[in-house]
Design a protein around this motif. Structure first.
Motif, PDB file in Angstrom:
ATOM      1  N   ARG A  58     -15.312  23.915   0.035  1.00  0.00           N
ATOM      2  CA  ARG A  58     -15.304  25.210   0.822  1.00  0.00           C
ATOM      3  C   ARG A  58     -15.236  26.313  -0.173  1.00  0.00           C
ATOM      4  NH1 ARG A  58     -10.597  22.049  -0.125  1.00  0.00           N
ATOM      5  NH2 ARG A  58     -10.531  20.867   1.764  1.00  0.00           N
ATOM      6  N   GLY A 106     -16.000  18.261  -5.250  1.00  0.00           N
ATOM      7  CA  GLY A 106     -14.740  18.403  -4.411  1.00  0.00           C
ATOM      8  C   GLY A 106     -14.670  19.865  -4.223  1.00  0.00           C
ATOM      9  N   ASN A 107     -13.624  20.316  -3.273  1.00  0.00           N
ATOM     10  CA  ASN A 107     -13.339  21.451  -2.791  1.00  0.00           C
ATOM     11  C   ASN A 107     -14.576  22.409  -2.386  1.00  0.00           C
ATOM     12  OD1 ASN A 107     -11.117  23.431  -1.913  1.00  0.00           O
ATOM     13  ND2 ASN A 107     -11.249  24.176  -4.038  1.00  0.00           N
ATOM     14  N   LYS A 119      -7.989  22.222  -6.315  1.00  0.00           N
ATOM     15  CA  LYS A 119      -6.752  21.513  -5.613  1.00  0.00           C
ATOM     16  C   LYS A 119      -6.105  20.642  -6.477  1.00  0.00           C
ATOM     17  CE  LYS A 119      -6.208  18.572  -1.617  1.00  0.00           C
ATOM     18  NZ  LYS A 119      -6.933  17.548  -0.784  1.00  0.00           N
ATOM     19  N   LEU A 120      -6.520  20.546  -7.811  1.00  0.00           N
ATOM     20  CA  LEU A 120      -6.101  19.410  -8.512  1.00  0.00           C
ATOM     21  C   LEU A 120      -5.062  19.699  -9.691  1.00  0.00           C
ATOM     22  CD1 LEU A 120      -9.315  17.365  -9.416  1.00  0.00           C
ATOM     23  CD2 LEU A 120      -7.679  17.079  -7.412  1.00  0.00           C
ATOM     24  N   GLU A 163      -3.279  14.825 -12.686  1.00  0.00           N
ATOM     25  CA  GLU A 163      -4.481  14.076 -12.218  1.00  0.00           C
ATOM     26  C   GLU A 163      -5.721  14.711 -13.417  1.00  0.00           C
ATOM     27  OE1 GLU A 163      -4.406  14.677  -7.518  1.00  0.00           O
ATOM     28  OE2 GLU A 163      -4.331  16.495  -8.331  1.00  0.00           O
ATOM     29  N   TYR A 169     -19.311  10.900  -2.873  1.00  0.00           N
ATOM     30  CA  TYR A 169     -18.049  11.733  -2.792  1.00  0.00           C
ATOM     31  C   TYR A 169     -17.265  11.175  -1.688  1.00  0.00           C
ATOM     32  CZ  TYR A 169     -14.695  15.282  -2.540  1.00  0.00           C
ATOM     33  OH  TYR A 169     -13.600  16.172  -2.973  1.00  0.00           O
ATOM     34  N   PHE A 193     -18.153  15.174 -11.808  1.00  0.00           N
ATOM     35  CA  PHE A 193     -17.299  15.124 -10.582  1.00  0.00           C
ATOM     36  C   PHE A 193     -16.584  16.892 -10.677  1.00  0.00           C
ATOM     37  CE2 PHE A 193     -12.726  15.625  -9.193  1.00  0.00           C
ATOM     38  CZ  PHE A 193     -12.827  14.991  -7.971  1.00  0.00           C
ATOM     39  N   GLY A 236     -13.543  11.884  -1.578  1.00  0.00           N
ATOM     40  CA  GLY A 236     -12.399  12.450  -1.169  1.00  0.00           C
ATOM     41  C   GLY A 236     -11.130  11.899  -2.040  1.00  0.00           C
ATOM     42  N   CYS A 237     -11.224  10.799  -2.758  1.00  0.00           N
ATOM     43  CA  CYS A 237     -10.267  10.146  -3.526  1.00  0.00           C
ATOM     44  C   CYS A 237     -10.574  10.607  -5.268  1.00  0.00           C
ATOM     45  CB  CYS A 237      -9.708   9.019  -3.533  1.00  0.00           C
ATOM     46  SG  CYS A 237      -9.130   7.954  -4.667  1.00  0.00           S
ATOM     47  N   MET A 238     -10.058  11.281  -5.907  1.00  0.00           N
ATOM     48  CA  MET A 238     -10.700  11.591  -7.294  1.00  0.00           C
ATOM     49  C   MET A 238     -10.811  10.338  -8.022  1.00  0.00           C
ATOM     50  SD  MET A 238      -7.888  13.620  -9.589  1.00  0.00           S
ATOM     51  CE  MET A 238      -9.117  13.911 -10.709  1.00  0.00           C
ATOM     52  N   ASN A 294     -13.889  19.841  -9.017  1.00  0.00           N
ATOM     53  CA  ASN A 294     -13.028  20.532  -8.177  1.00  0.00           C
ATOM     54  C   ASN A 294     -12.670  21.906  -8.589  1.00  0.00           C
ATOM     55  OD1 ASN A 294     -10.668  21.045  -6.431  1.00  0.00           O
ATOM     56  ND2 ASN A 294     -10.995  19.091  -5.768  1.00  0.00           N
ATOM     57  N   ASP A 301      -2.972   8.485  -5.156  1.00  0.00           N
ATOM     58  CA  ASP A 301      -3.825   9.696  -5.082  1.00  0.00           C
ATOM     59  C   ASP A 301      -4.863   9.509  -4.015  1.00  0.00           C
ATOM     60  OD1 ASP A 301      -5.430  11.938  -5.795  1.00  0.00           O
ATOM     61  OD2 ASP A 301      -6.946  10.658  -6.191  1.00  0.00           O
ATOM     62  N   GLY A 302      -5.124  10.362  -3.010  1.00  0.00           N
ATOM     63  CA  GLY A 302      -5.941   9.951  -1.978  1.00  0.00           C
ATOM     64  C   GLY A 302      -4.978   9.605  -0.647  1.00  0.00           C
ATOM     65  N   SER A 303      -3.796  10.182  -0.498  1.00  0.00           N
ATOM     66  CA  SER A 303      -2.871   9.568   0.596  1.00  0.00           C
ATOM     67  C   SER A 303      -3.425   9.868   1.932  1.00  0.00           C
ATOM     68  CB  SER A 303      -1.578   9.823   0.252  1.00  0.00           C
ATOM     69  OG  SER A 303      -1.221  11.015  -0.129  1.00  0.00           O
ATOM     70  N   SER A 304      -4.308  10.960   1.948  1.00  0.00           N
ATOM     71  CA  SER A 304      -4.649  11.501   3.138  1.00  0.00           C
ATOM     72  C   SER A 304      -5.933  10.682   3.881  1.00  0.00           C
ATOM     73  CB  SER A 304      -5.280  12.925   3.159  1.00  0.00           C
ATOM     74  OG  SER A 304      -6.453  13.071   2.338  1.00  0.00           O
TER      75      SER A 304
HETATM   76  P1  AFP Z   1      -4.653  13.611  -1.174  1.00  0.00           P
HETATM   77  O1  AFP Z   1      -3.957  12.861  -2.044  1.00  0.00           O
HETATM   78  O2  AFP Z   1      -3.942  14.567  -0.310  1.00  0.00           O
HETATM   79  O3  AFP Z   1      -5.568  12.866  -0.198  1.00  0.00           O
HETATM   80  O4  AFP Z   1      -5.636  14.576  -1.793  1.00  0.00           O
HETATM   81  C1  AFP Z   1      -6.705  13.837  -2.684  1.00  0.00           C
HETATM   82  C2  AFP Z   1      -7.204  14.782  -3.768  1.00  0.00           C
HETATM   83  O5  AFP Z   1      -6.172  15.541  -4.268  1.00  0.00           O
HETATM   84  C3  AFP Z   1      -8.069  14.357  -4.778  1.00  0.00           C
HETATM   85  O6  AFP Z   1      -8.209  12.853  -4.964  1.00  0.00           O
HETATM   86  C4  AFP Z   1      -9.633  14.523  -4.114  1.00  0.00           C
HETATM   87  O7  AFP Z   1     -10.401  14.520  -4.934  1.00  0.00           O
HETATM   88  C5  AFP Z   1      -9.296  15.993  -3.699  1.00  0.00           C
HETATM   89  O8  AFP Z   1      -7.945  15.816  -3.187  1.00  0.00           O
HETATM   90  C6  AFP Z   1     -10.238  16.280  -2.354  1.00  0.00           C
HETATM   91  O9  AFP Z   1     -10.289  17.516  -2.283  1.00  0.00           O
HETATM   92  P2  AFP Z   1     -11.346  18.270  -1.206  1.00  0.00           P
HETATM   93  O10 AFP Z   1     -11.056  17.737   0.250  1.00  0.00           O
HETATM   94  O11 AFP Z   1     -11.116  19.548  -1.169  1.00  0.00           O
HETATM   95  O12 AFP Z   1     -12.789  17.785  -1.522  1.00  0.00           O
END
Ligand code: AFP
Length: 311
Positions: free
Chosen positions: A194, A191-192, A252-253, A258, A218, A237, A220-222, A239, A106-109
């Motif tokens: 937007r 989170g999210n 997004k979750l 998750e 915050y 927290f 970006g990794c839950m 989203n 989780d949070g690979s980005s």
């Molecule tokens: P990735 O795994 O693509 O990085 O996403 C992580 C995630 O699913 C979660 O861990 C975060 O809380 C959420 O995305 C972040 O979402 P926002 O960028 O919309 O805040």
């Protein structure tokens, strides 16, 4: 000097996990030890997809998924698993008693930014999870790969939420037991965000956090952001989704990998997890890739945000 309490000892003597469940959790913890090592030693993700010889490398999320699958296959206790990296339910050992749902990374980005990332697991007894609810999990755990690697698990049923640190010789030893989450939050993790352009309730929640001068945390990794709530003993927290025309109308979750496991951990610690209208633990699983809005953490704050979302 007395010996530190190991994860295996704790599962056996404190939580009295049955034999197969104990072995399954220990096998998952071993896979995560190798994921932790891979994160520390590979350049995949940090340097792009090629290594120094110009060869293509496996991305860390694929590597993590392979490692978990390998350990689940060897355990002999798992009839099937559902991974965020796979489109369908994967069958393993017909004689196995458990289904494992997981997000291997989780949070690979965030890998290229060298931020903390994590793995999330939920465990169900029996085969088919469709039509069931996250309340039926028999265990949930996550591993946070931060400056140190920390594993947190619960078996539910009043047995508590407990954290272990991966030490330098590759053992998980007890860091803190019986983690608790208080009813009021001083810290918020939205989170999210937007979604506030099309969700006026979420916008009100955000403004109230700013007006009340709560502390923003915050990443970006839950896994890291919710671990912060367990570590500090309070926080919220979220989203949640925007309008139907937005990119993530339900947030997004993913419900299965998750929201469900974290809801199980949070309720055991004294907090709560909501979809805005229902307890996440009672939202039925309709498909493996289902998304649910998530508002999780200190009870009073979750309730307050739910009210704003419906105002
Ligand atoms: P990735 O795994 O693509 O990085 O996403 C992580 C995630 O699913 C979660 O861990 C975060 O809380 C959420 O995305 C972040 O979402 P926002 O960028 O919309 O805040």
């Amino acid at each position: 000097m007395s010996n530190p309490v190991s994860l295996n000892w704790h599962l056996n003597h404190h939580s009295q996990a049955d034999h197969d469940l104990r072995h399954l959790i220990v096998d998952i913890s071993r896979a995560c030890k190798y994921i932790s090592y891979a994160i520390q030693t590979t350049e995949a993700g940090l340097s792009g997809s090629k290594n120094s010889f110009g060869e293509e490398q496996l991305t860390l999320d694929v590597l993590a998924d392979d490692l978990v699958r390998e350990y689940l296959s060897e355990s002999g206790t798992v009839c099937c698993y559902v991974s965020e990296e796979q489109p369908d339910i994967v069958e393993l050992d017909k004689k196995g008693d458990y289904t494992v749902v997981f997000d291997p990374l989780d949070g690979s980005s965030l890998v290229d930014a060298n931020f903390s990332i994590g793995s999330i697991f939920g465990i169900y007894k029996g085969g088919d999870i469709i039509g069931r609810t996250p309340r039926e999990q028999v265990a949930a755990l996550y591993v946070l790969y931060g400056p140190r690697t920390v594993l947190t698990y619960t078996l539910g049923n009043g047995k508590g939420v407990h954290s272990f640190i991966l030490n330098d010789v590759g053992e998980y030893t007890l860091l803190r037991d019986h983690l608790g989450v208080g009813d009021d939050a001083k810290v918020y993790s939205p989170g999210n965000l937007r979604a506030i352009t099309t969700n006026s309730g979420y916008k009100s929640a955000m403004h109230s956090w700013l007006d009340e001068e709560k502390t923003l945390r915050y990443s970006g990794c839950m896994v890291a952001d919710i671990h912060h709530i367990f570590a500090k003993g309070q926080g919220i927290f979220s989203n949640v989704g925007g309008g139907t025309e937005s990119k993530y109308p339900n947030g997004k979750l993913r419900h299965v990998f998750e929201c469900g496991p974290f809801a199980f951990l949070m309720e055991e610690a004294g907090g709560i997890a909501s979809s805005g209208s229902e307890n996440i633990l009672d939202v039925p699983i309709t498909s493996v890739d289902q998304r649910t809005p998530l508002i999780i953490g200190s009870k009073n704050e979750v309730e307050r945000v739910n009210n704003l979302l419906h105002a």
